[in-house]
Design a protein around this motif. Structure first.
Motif, PDB file in Angstrom:
ATOM      1  N   CYS A 140      24.390  68.060  55.026  1.00  0.00           N
ATOM      2  CA  CYS A 140      24.037  67.234  53.866  1.00  0.00           C
ATOM      3  C   CYS A 140      23.154  68.073  52.952  1.00  0.00           C
ATOM      4  CB  CYS A 140      23.315  65.954  54.284  1.00  0.00           C
ATOM      5  SG  CYS A 140      21.592  66.173  54.794  1.00  0.00           S
ATOM      6  N   ALA A 148      13.722  60.698  52.437  1.00  0.00           N
ATOM      7  CA  ALA A 148      14.650  60.657  53.562  1.00  0.00           C
ATOM      8  C   ALA A 148      15.336  59.302  53.644  1.00  0.00           C
ATOM      9  CB  ALA A 148      13.907  60.969  54.858  1.00  0.00           C
ATOM     10  N   TRP A 152      19.316  58.846  53.516  1.00  0.00           N
ATOM     11  CA  TRP A 152      20.001  58.188  54.625  1.00  0.00           C
ATOM     12  C   TRP A 152      20.830  57.010  54.109  1.00  0.00           C
ATOM     13  CZ3 TRP A 152      21.937  58.832  59.155  1.00  0.00           C
ATOM     14  CH2 TRP A 152      22.325  57.716  59.916  1.00  0.00           C
ATOM     15  N   ALA A 156      24.823  56.677  54.440  1.00  0.00           N
ATOM     16  CA  ALA A 156      25.399  55.495  55.087  1.00  0.00           C
ATOM     17  C   ALA A 156      26.496  54.882  54.224  1.00  0.00           C
ATOM     18  CB  ALA A 156      24.305  54.478  55.376  1.00  0.00           C
ATOM     19  N   PHE A 222      23.743  64.829  60.731  1.00  0.00           N
ATOM     20  CA  PHE A 222      23.025  64.002  59.759  1.00  0.00           C
ATOM     21  C   PHE A 222      23.595  62.592  59.670  1.00  0.00           C
ATOM     22  CE2 PHE A 222      22.261  68.408  58.465  1.00  0.00           C
ATOM     23  CZ  PHE A 222      20.879  68.417  58.491  1.00  0.00           C
ATOM     24  N   LEU A 223      24.841  62.412  60.029  1.00  0.00           N
ATOM     25  CA  LEU A 223      25.413  61.067  60.092  1.00  0.00           C
ATOM     26  C   LEU A 223      25.200  60.433  61.459  1.00  0.00           C
ATOM     27  CD1 LEU A 223      28.813  61.362  58.178  1.00  0.00           C
ATOM     28  CD2 LEU A 223      26.527  60.848  57.303  1.00  0.00           C
ATOM     29  N   ALA A 225      22.196  60.362  63.075  1.00  0.00           N
ATOM     30  CA  ALA A 225      20.750  60.238  63.293  1.00  0.00           C
ATOM     31  C   ALA A 225      20.377  58.972  64.056  1.00  0.00           C
ATOM     32  CB  ALA A 225      20.016  60.285  61.959  1.00  0.00           C
ATOM     33  N   PRO A 242      16.994  55.587  62.617  1.00  0.00           N
ATOM     34  CA  PRO A 242      17.670  56.759  62.066  1.00  0.00           C
ATOM     35  C   PRO A 242      16.894  57.508  60.996  1.00  0.00           C
ATOM     36  CG  PRO A 242      18.677  54.737  61.249  1.00  0.00           C
ATOM     37  CD  PRO A 242      17.706  54.326  62.318  1.00  0.00           C
ATOM     38  N   VAL A 243      16.063  56.831  60.219  1.00  0.00           N
ATOM     39  CA  VAL A 243      15.408  57.529  59.105  1.00  0.00           C
ATOM     40  C   VAL A 243      14.439  58.607  59.590  1.00  0.00           C
ATOM     41  CG1 VAL A 243      13.891  57.270  57.102  1.00  0.00           C
ATOM     42  CG2 VAL A 243      15.776  55.662  57.447  1.00  0.00           C
ATOM     43  N   PHE A 246      16.580  61.405  60.940  1.00  0.00           N
ATOM     44  CA  PHE A 246      17.211  62.135  59.839  1.00  0.00           C
ATOM     45  C   PHE A 246      16.208  63.059  59.149  1.00  0.00           C
ATOM     46  CE2 PHE A 246      17.868  62.495  55.278  1.00  0.00           C
ATOM     47  CZ  PHE A 246      19.068  63.197  55.262  1.00  0.00           C
ATOM     48  N   ARG A 250      16.533  67.090  58.853  1.00  0.00           N
ATOM     49  CA  ARG A 250      16.596  67.778  57.562  1.00  0.00           C
ATOM     50  C   ARG A 250      15.509  68.849  57.458  1.00  0.00           C
ATOM     51  NH1 ARG A 250      20.171  69.637  54.281  1.00  0.00           N
ATOM     52  NH2 ARG A 250      18.843  71.448  54.641  1.00  0.00           N
TER      53      ARG A 250
END
Length: 256
Positions: A140, A148, A152, A156, A222-223, A225, A242-243, A246, A250
């Motif tokens: 990403c 972030a 995210w 999504a 990254f997808l 997370a 997930p955030v 992620f 990153r």
């Protein structure tokens, strides 16, 4: 598939893409990184440029806009939030707007994160997504202007598209992305197989774009997370959400 789509390299690693409606002859370039390769691609295919669809304001995506507009009189479509930073804009678009290239139809998806006003173009009839620098094959974009959480949310949206959607991203970063993905998600067997295929493709000088959204969901860290394996990889608990995972991924990629 109705549209004709041609992929080629611009600059050192930008992906150039032409999208043409064979019924009308209308032809768009997604972004305009470099005039010479775009002109060469048009000449090779025998197509004439009618539209320039811009995903975001960065120079390596808009540098060729003025020259192409002078040469072809092409319509320039750009994100409303970044139009002031993009040359020669004719039409601005926002979330949910429709852009037509001849008989082809794209829906605009706002994807802030890499830049605040970044957008993607989703041609549902062609199952083709032009994601700029938001989502890459196995990666990403960097977070230059967004948080972030914003990025995210953008990812999504794109991950919610059908699995057979072909992803056309802004750069040929897949080899480096694959190596990071393996470091972050080493037990992922589909990723291992995909990374081997990417190594072969690049060794043979072949581009890895497009990929499929379904493959990205299975192999792009990254997808993923929200998966416990990725939380563990960045030292967070499985229920962290997930955030934060992620964001940690990153930051790790930034230093990789």
């Amino acid at each position: 598939m109705v549209a004709e789509i041609h992929v080629f390299l611009c600059l050192s690693d930008n992906i150039g893409v032409l999208v043409r409606d064979p019924a009308t002859g209308a032809c768009a370039t997604i972004d305009a990184p470099e005039e010479g390769p775009i002109l060469a691609a048009l000449a090779e295919k025998g197509w004439r440029l009618t539209d320039i669809l811009v995903t975001h304001k960065h120079g390596d995506h808009v540098a060729a806009v003025p020259g192409l507009k002078r040469r072809f009189g092409a319509r320039v479509v750009a994100p409303a939030a970044e139009a002031a930073a993009i040359p020669d804009v004719d039409e601005t678009v926002r979330e949910g707007d429709t852009v037509r290239v001849g008989g082809l139809e794209a829906r605009v998806i706002e994807t802030p994160g890499h830049t605040a006003g970044h957008i993607a173009y989703w041609f549902a009839g062609e199952r083709a997504l032009f994601a700029g620098d938001t989502l890459f094959a196995l990666g990403c974009g960097r977070l230059f202007e967004g948080s972030a959480a914003e990025m995210w949310g953008s990812l999504a949206k794109l991950a919610a598209l059908p699995d057979d959607t072909r992803l056309y991203c802004g750069h040929e970063y897949t080899l480096a992305n694959a190596r990071f993905a393996l470091a972050a998600d080493p037990g992922n067997l589909p990723l291992q197989r995909r990374a081997e295929a990417v190594e072969r493709a690049r060794a043979e000088g072949r581009l890895t774009i497009p990929s499929l959204i379904g493959d990205e969901k299975a192999t792009n860290p990254f997808l993923r997370a929200g998966e416990p394996a990725l939380a563990a990889a960045v030292g967070l608990a499985a229920g962290s959400g997930p955030v934060p995972v992620f964001a940690a991924l990153r930051e790790w990629k930034n230093r990789f």
